[in-house]
Design an enzyme around this catalytic site. Structure first.
Site, PDB file in Angstrom:
ATOM      1  CE1 TYR A 151      -2.303   3.075   2.727  1.00 54.32           C
ATOM      2  CE2 TYR A 151      -3.739   2.544   0.646  1.00 54.32           C
ATOM      3  CZ  TYR A 151      -3.236   3.603   2.004  1.00 54.32           C
ATOM      4  OH  TYR A 151      -4.111   4.762   2.102  1.00 54.32           O
ATOM      5  CG  ASP A 246       5.977   3.505   0.142  1.00 53.96           C
ATOM      6  OD1 ASP A 246       4.791   3.679  -0.202  1.00 53.96           O
ATOM      7  OD2 ASP A 246       6.586   4.422   0.890  1.00 53.96           O
ATOM      8  CE  LYS A 274       3.054   4.578   7.851  1.00 56.07           C
ATOM      9  NZ  LYS A 274       1.528   4.710   8.330  1.00 56.07           N
TER      10      LYS A 274
HETATM   11  P1  KE4 Z   1      -0.372   8.339   4.379  1.00 54.51           P
HETATM   12  O1  KE4 Z   1      -1.197   8.956   3.152  1.00 54.51           O
HETATM   13  O2  KE4 Z   1      -1.407   7.624   5.181  1.00 54.51           O
HETATM   14  O3  KE4 Z   1       0.504   9.428   5.460  1.00 54.51           O
HETATM   15  O4  KE4 Z   1       0.729   7.397   3.827  1.00 54.51           O
HETATM   16  C1  KE4 Z   1       0.512   6.587   2.918  1.00 54.51           C
HETATM   17  C2  KE4 Z   1       1.519   5.251   3.071  1.00 54.51           C
HETATM   18  C3  KE4 Z   1       2.235   5.089   2.214  1.00 54.51           C
HETATM   19  N1  KE4 Z   1       3.167   4.102   2.098  1.00 54.51           N
HETATM   20  C4  KE4 Z   1       3.282   3.152   3.059  1.00 54.51           C
HETATM   21  C5  KE4 Z   1       4.237   2.128   3.053  1.00 54.51           C
HETATM   22  C6  KE4 Z   1       2.180   3.356   3.990  1.00 54.51           C
HETATM   23  O5  KE4 Z   1       2.272   2.314   5.039  1.00 54.51           O
HETATM   24  C7  KE4 Z   1       1.375   4.355   4.141  1.00 54.51           C
HETATM   25  C8  KE4 Z   1       0.259   4.409   5.234  1.00 54.51           C
HETATM   26  N2  KE4 Z   1       0.305   3.426   6.150  1.00 54.51           N
HETATM   27  C9  KE4 Z   1      -0.797   3.152   6.719  1.00 54.51           C
HETATM   28  C10 KE4 Z   1      -0.829   1.971   7.632  1.00 54.51           C
HETATM   29  N3  KE4 Z   1      -1.080   0.795   6.947  1.00 54.51           N
HETATM   30  C11 KE4 Z   1      -1.509   4.238   7.430  1.00 54.51           C
HETATM   31  C12 KE4 Z   1      -2.527   3.828   8.356  1.00 54.51           C
HETATM   32  C13 KE4 Z   1      -4.112   4.478   7.890  1.00 54.51           C
HETATM   33  O6  KE4 Z   1      -4.313   4.562   6.575  1.00 54.51           O
HETATM   34  O7  KE4 Z   1      -4.934   5.133   8.542  1.00 54.51           O
END
Ligand code: KE4
Length: 439
Positions: A151, A246, A274
């Site tokens: 993701y 990523d 993060k």
């Molecule tokens: P954000 O747009 O949520 O800040 O980041 C997206 C993203 C991009 N790349 C990786 C590897 C990620 O894990 C994420 C977001 N991770 C999720 C947890 N699986 C965020 C939690 C959520 O969606 O509330």
């Protein structure tokens, strides 16, 4: 801190959930928080400190999702709190450049040599979306390769599932994503270099970039097979495509320099999020100088953001990353030791209870898959017994251990987790596996 064993009353959380449902779909501002994958009603958080969360009813929990990764130093880490307080007194945002942006950028470059120049954004989604636009402009190609189970945020082109054949174009992974957009993305099986070879053979000269989680967290935790990352690096270099690592989740977590450091591989572009923001909204995309200088105002690729490089976020990021840099020699061995102890201790309880469990762990991110089989890709992860995971999750939560509310997420711990939390977690798991067995 005391570990509560009594039954948990969550009446105030329930009232807050009802109120929230008036304003937000599912009562949440991000779907996974709704606990739909594990059942039960999500507690509302009132405060947190170190390894511990306190909910609106005063119940306390050991935190194993850490805001989905950022809180690697524990909640309310004093240097981070003090940095935010200090900067907030000088206004929260200017919409103009500040020296703090380069202060954090210097630290990012020191940890990620693949990043010579970068852009701050406010989320991981913005980071990956922008990196892909950059890759398309730099190569003049449009097709993107991603991997099932990875993701990268919710940009249209990344919400794509695998098509019928290995190298056939993707299909929308969400309503609202047009077929035309999904058809520009190939979703391939992770840890399978032959599938990538096939994609390049079927789409010669068309693939702009491969984007992947170098350590997968979003299918649950899945490590790259030996030679996999180096194989992707060789294939993309041979085919004139870019490799986008990523590291939004793995960056600063599996090592100070993320998976790129841990596995000794290079990438053309890297995305971060993060931890780099210390709990405040920060994303990063960066890479080789010549690639990044294609961005406006120097070049033709447009990308922008009102709160990019926000002073409060920079302050939290600087306090976090500089602490990790200055204490790396103790932080990462400590994270490794605590993670090994708690994950293997829980796995031992599963074995005692006769509950099939596969533990995948890379440093301080891991997943207990409820399956007896190895998990090396999403297809294998999907064979897990998610109902059993749900029973495990609910029992652990009721005993004061808050795991990520999905079998297909990674768990995280922080430098604030210690032997007391490890012992309490293993004891809770011993009880929880009885609930799993009871069905
Ligand atoms: P954000 O747009 O949520 O800040 O980041 C997206 C993203 C991009 N790349 C990786 C590897 C990620 O894990 C994420 C977001 N991770 C999720 C947890 N699986 C965020 C939690 C959520 O969606 O509330």
């Amino acid at each position: 801190m005391s570990f509560q064993k009594t039954a948990r009353v969550r009446t105030r959380s329930q009232a807050l959930q009802q109120r929230a449902e008036r304003f937000f779909p599912g009562g949440v501002n991000s779907p996974v928080r709704a606990f739909r994958a594990v059942g039960g009603a999500p507690p509302f958080i009132e405060s947190a400190e170190g390894a511990w969360l306190t909910d609106a009813d005063g119940n306390r929990y050991i935190d194993y999702f850490g805001s989905w990764g950022p809180m690697i130093l524990g909640h309310a880490f004093p240097p981070v709190v003090e940095a935010i307080e200090r900067v907030a007194r000088r206004s929260a945002s200017f919409g103009a450049s500040t020296g703090a942006e380069a202060d954090l950028a210097e630290r990012v470059v020191a940890c990620f040599p693949a990043i010579e120049k970068m852009r701050f954004v406010s989320s991981g989604t913005e980071a990956t979306m922008s990196a892909i636009r950059l890759a398309r402009a730099a190569t003049g190609r449009n097709v993107i390769v991603k991997f099932e189970g990875c993701y990268h945020g919710h940009a249209d082109g990344l919400l794509v599932k695998a098509g019928s054949g290995v190298a056939t174009f993707g299909i929308p992974g969400s309503a609202g994503v047009p077929d035309e957009v999904a058809h520009l993305t190939l979703a391939l099986p992770y840890n399978d270099l032959s599938a990538v070879e096939a994609a390049f053979a079927v789409h010669p000269g068309a693939i702009a970039a491969i984007i992947l989680e170098p350590v997968v967290g979003n299918a649950g935790c899945i490590a790259p097979a030996p030679g996999y990352l180096a194989g992707l690096r060789a294939l993309t270099a041979r085919e004139g495509a870019l490799l986008i690592a990523d590291e939004v989740m793995s960056g600063f977590r599996v090592a100070l320099g993320g998976a790129l450091e841990l596995y000794g591989v290079d990438a053309d572009l890297v995305t971060l999020g993060k931890i780099v923001g210390g709990g405040l909204p920060v994303g990063v995309f960066g890479g080789k100088r010549a690639l990044m200088d294609v961005l406006a105002p120097l070049g033709p690729v447009y990308q922008a953001g009102t709160l990019s490089g926000n002073p409060l976020a920079m302050a939290a990021g600087i306090a976090t990353v500089s602490y990790l840099q200055e204490h790396a020699d103790e932080v990462y061995p400590q994270l490794e030791a605590t993670s090994k102890a708690v994950t293997e201790g829980v796995a031992a309880e599963a074995a005692k209870a006769g509950v099939p469990l596969t533990l995948n762990r890379v440093g301080a991110m891991w997943t207990w898959f409820f399956t007896p089989h190895p998990v090396t890709n999403y297809e294998e992860a999907a064979k897990s017994d998610t109902a059993a995971f749900g029973r495990f999750h609910r029992s652990m939560l009721d005993q004061g251990v808050w795991l990520p509310p999905s079998q297909f997420e990674a768990a995280f711990l922080s430098t604030a987790h210690g032997q007391a939390e490890t012992a309490a977690t293993i004891a809770a798991a011993s009880e929880a596996f009885k609930a799993v067995k009871a069905g």
